[in-house]
Write a protein that holds these residues in place. Sequence first.
Motif, PDB file in Angstrom:
ATOM      1  N   ARG A  26       0.859  -1.188   0.000  1.00 58.88           N
ATOM      2  CA  ARG A  26       0.000   0.000   0.000  1.00 58.88           C
ATOM      3  C   ARG A  26       0.894   1.235   0.000  1.00 58.88           C
ATOM      4  O   ARG A  26       1.613   1.482   0.968  1.00 58.88           O
ATOM      5  N   ILE A  27       0.839   1.988  -1.084  1.00 59.64           N
ATOM      6  CA  ILE A  27       1.725   3.129  -1.284  1.00 59.64           C
ATOM      7  C   ILE A  27       0.898   4.390  -1.483  1.00 59.64           C
ATOM      8  O   ILE A  27      -0.050   4.409  -2.268  1.00 59.64           O
ATOM      9  N   ALA A  28       1.289   5.449  -0.784  1.00 56.73           N
ATOM     10  CA  ALA A  28       0.651   6.752  -0.964  1.00 56.73           C
ATOM     11  C   ALA A  28       1.624   7.695  -1.658  1.00 56.73           C
ATOM     12  O   ALA A  28       2.829   7.651  -1.415  1.00 56.73           O
ATOM     13  N   VAL A  29       1.071   8.549  -2.518  1.00 59.32           N
ATOM     14  CA  VAL A  29       1.878   9.486  -3.304  1.00 59.32           C
ATOM     15  C   VAL A  29       1.312  10.886  -3.137  1.00 59.32           C
ATOM     16  O   VAL A  29       0.118  11.110  -3.368  1.00 59.32           O
ATOM     17  N   THR A  30       2.152  11.828  -2.753  1.00 53.78           N
ATOM     18  CA  THR A  30       1.728  13.227  -2.690  1.00 53.78           C
ATOM     19  C   THR A  30       2.120  13.930  -3.990  1.00 53.78           C
ATOM     20  O   THR A  30       2.941  13.439  -4.753  1.00 53.78           O
ATOM     21  N   THR A  31       1.523  15.081  -4.225  1.00 53.75           N
ATOM     22  CA  THR A  31       1.701  15.862  -5.465  1.00 53.75           C
ATOM     23  C   THR A  31       1.651  14.968  -6.704  1.00 53.75           C
ATOM     24  O   THR A  31       2.557  14.988  -7.539  1.00 53.75           O
ATOM     25  N   PRO A  32       0.576  14.178  -6.864  1.00 59.47           N
ATOM     26  CA  PRO A  32       0.525  13.205  -7.961  1.00 59.47           C
ATOM     27  C   PRO A  32       0.311  13.813  -9.340  1.00 59.47           C
ATOM     28  O   PRO A  32       0.340  13.075 -10.336  1.00 59.47           O
ATOM     29  N   THR A  33       0.087  15.116  -9.416  1.00 59.23           N
ATOM     30  CA  THR A  33      -0.020  15.760 -10.724  1.00 59.23           C
ATOM     31  C   THR A  33       1.197  16.633 -11.015  1.00 59.23           C
ATOM     32  O   THR A  33       1.231  17.352 -12.014  1.00 59.23           O
ATOM     33  N   GLY A  34       2.207  16.583 -10.146  1.00 65.16           N
ATOM     34  CA  GLY A  34       3.394  17.414 -10.308  1.00 65.16           C
ATOM     35  C   GLY A  34       4.346  16.866 -11.355  1.00 65.16           C
ATOM     36  O   GLY A  34       4.131  15.791 -11.944  1.00 65.16           O
ATOM     37  N   ARG A  79      -3.510   6.413   6.702  1.00 60.04           N
ATOM     38  CA  ARG A  79      -3.706   5.236   7.554  1.00 60.04           C
ATOM     39  C   ARG A  79      -3.562   3.964   6.728  1.00 60.04           C
ATOM     40  O   ARG A  79      -3.991   3.909   5.573  1.00 60.04           O
ATOM     41  N   ASP A  80      -2.935   2.947   7.331  1.00 64.39           N
ATOM     42  CA  ASP A  80      -2.753   1.634   6.697  1.00 64.39           C
ATOM     43  C   ASP A  80      -1.829   1.686   5.482  1.00 64.39           C
ATOM     44  O   ASP A  80      -1.888   0.807   4.613  1.00 64.39           O
ATOM     45  N   ILE A  81      -0.969   2.688   5.413  1.00 62.12           N
ATOM     46  CA  ILE A  81      -0.036   2.808   4.303  1.00 62.12           C
ATOM     47  C   ILE A  81       1.295   2.165   4.684  1.00 62.12           C
ATOM     48  O   ILE A  81       1.794   2.325   5.801  1.00 62.12           O
ATOM     49  N   ASP A  82       1.885   1.425   3.740  1.00 61.03           N
ATOM     50  CA  ASP A  82       3.187   0.810   3.978  1.00 61.03           C
ATOM     51  C   ASP A  82       4.341   1.726   3.603  1.00 61.03           C
ATOM     52  O   ASP A  82       5.397   1.703   4.244  1.00 61.03           O
ATOM     53  N   ALA A  83       4.156   2.512   2.529  1.00 63.09           N
ATOM     54  CA  ALA A  83       5.237   3.373   2.042  1.00 63.09           C
ATOM     55  C   ALA A  83       4.639   4.671   1.529  1.00 63.09           C
ATOM     56  O   ALA A  83       3.536   4.688   0.972  1.00 63.09           O
ATOM     57  N   LEU A  84       5.387   5.754   1.697  1.00 60.89           N
ATOM     58  CA  LEU A  84       4.891   7.083   1.345  1.00 60.89           C
ATOM     59  C   LEU A  84       5.916   7.823   0.498  1.00 60.89           C
ATOM     60  O   LEU A  84       7.105   7.871   0.848  1.00 60.89           O
ATOM     61  N   TYR A  85       5.453   8.384  -0.611  1.00 61.20           N
ATOM     62  CA  TYR A  85       6.287   9.293  -1.388  1.00 61.20           C
ATOM     63  C   TYR A  85       5.859  10.701  -1.012  1.00 61.20           C
ATOM     64  O   TYR A  85       4.746  11.129  -1.328  1.00 61.20           O
ATOM     65  N   TRP A  86       6.754  11.406  -0.348  1.00 62.48           N
ATOM     66  CA  TRP A  86       6.401  12.726   0.172  1.00 62.48           C
ATOM     67  C   TRP A  86       7.165  13.822  -0.566  1.00 62.48           C
ATOM     68  O   TRP A  86       8.398  13.779  -0.688  1.00 62.48           O
ATOM     69  N   VAL A  87       6.412  14.807  -1.044  1.00 64.49           N
ATOM     70  CA  VAL A  87       6.971  16.009  -1.645  1.00 64.49           C
ATOM     71  C   VAL A  87       6.396  17.193  -0.878  1.00 64.49           C
ATOM     72  O   VAL A  87       5.168  17.322  -0.771  1.00 64.49           O
ATOM     73  N   ASP A  88       7.239  18.034  -0.323  1.00 65.69           N
ATOM     74  CA  ASP A  88       6.720  19.245   0.314  1.00 65.69           C
ATOM     75  C   ASP A  88       5.982  20.072  -0.738  1.00 65.69           C
ATOM     76  O   ASP A  88       6.520  20.313  -1.821  1.00 65.69           O
ATOM     77  N   PRO A  89       4.760  20.503  -0.448  1.00 64.51           N
ATOM     78  CA  PRO A  89       3.986  21.232  -1.462  1.00 64.51           C
ATOM     79  C   PRO A  89       4.621  22.567  -1.800  1.00 64.51           C
ATOM     80  O   PRO A  89       5.283  23.194  -0.968  1.00 64.51           O
ATOM     81  N   SER A  90       4.414  22.992  -3.042  1.00 61.85           N
ATOM     82  CA  SER A  90       4.953  24.286  -3.468  1.00 61.85           C
ATOM     83  C   SER A  90       4.261  25.411  -2.717  1.00 61.85           C
ATOM     84  O   SER A  90       3.115  25.282  -2.276  1.00 61.85           O
ATOM     85  N   GLU A 127      -7.673   3.833 -11.720  1.00 62.27           N
ATOM     86  CA  GLU A 127      -6.469   3.086 -11.353  1.00 62.27           C
ATOM     87  C   GLU A 127      -5.886   3.471  -9.995  1.00 62.27           C
ATOM     88  O   GLU A 127      -4.946   2.835  -9.532  1.00 62.27           O
ATOM     89  N   VAL A 128      -6.437   4.507  -9.366  1.00 66.27           N
ATOM     90  CA  VAL A 128      -5.888   5.000  -8.105  1.00 66.27           C
ATOM     91  C   VAL A 128      -7.020   5.243  -7.117  1.00 66.27           C
ATOM     92  O   VAL A 128      -8.197   5.282  -7.491  1.00 66.27           O
ATOM     93  N   ASP A 129      -6.650   5.401  -5.867  1.00 60.48           N
ATOM     94  CA  ASP A 129      -7.585   5.864  -4.846  1.00 60.48           C
ATOM     95  C   ASP A 129      -7.218   7.307  -4.517  1.00 60.48           C
ATOM     96  O   ASP A 129      -6.175   7.562  -3.904  1.00 60.48           O
TER      97      ASP A 129
END
Length: 293
Positions: free
Chosen positions: A2-10, A63-74, A44-46
């Motif tokens: 379970r992977i979460a991604v921030t700024t997915p349109t960047g 919650r319940d995420i195994d790995a996180l891709y974090w980008v500080d927002p602009s 294809e995404v949540d």
Amino acid sequence: MRIAVTTPTGNVGRHVVAALVRAGVRPRVLLRDPGRLAPGLHEEVDAVRVDQYDADAVAAATRDIDALYWVDPSTASADPLADYARATAAVVRAVTENRIGRVVFQSSVGAEKRHGAGEIDGLAHTETALDATGVHVTHLRCGYFFTNLDLQLDAVRAGRLHVVLPLDQPMAWVAPRDIAEVAVTRLLSDAWSGRCVQAVHGPADLTWREVAEILTAATGRPIDVERITDDAMHAQLRDAGMPDGMADAVLGMSTGLREDFVPEQPRTVRTTTPTTLAAWAYDHLRPLIADGG
């Protein structure tokens, strides 16, 4: 996984999401406006509507995420480092409260200075805060994005770029898609642990003189580069609508790496990625310039 991604349109995040989908992962994507996702991607995404400065919202969304891709927002505020601090507090709370196992953080070359590099100081703060949590974390120390040239399209069309760095000072230039590839391999791998620093340097260090030559050849338009004073660049940033604090932070990213700065990680086969500025400029920048006349 379970992977979460921030700024997915960047510039990087959209490639991270696409690569994860191709790998068979259904990522959870955190963004302010799910309507900005590319057509067809919703299936294809949540998608979770999240303000990354809202610690409650970030904690709930991871919650319940195994790995996180974090980008500080602009940010474009008068106090960008305060905004970085708010985003850092949000990710630290999410990692701690949700016991997220792995974080891949999009940082920058220069964050190793910790202080004195303008907006990059905000990334340095996020690095040290994540380190303090004890989470398995990889800091991606990225070079200068090719896509930063998108912010200077008018100058490229006019044939003259203005910079404050010495014209013969080399620095790492990198394609966002290549950063995404490195990020995804880290997100999907369990072969690393602890605190890791992974530089992403692109295929070559380039001076601004070399960049001008490459852009001239790729676009078919003569493009020159001129070094201007710090005050002149600050005035240009202010004229573009930036408040003083933001202009100081943006200018500091160049001036802070100008004097005797040596990256913590030297260029190696591990830090070198394949996409050249020439190929990117021909495929991406040339059509944009042509569309603008």
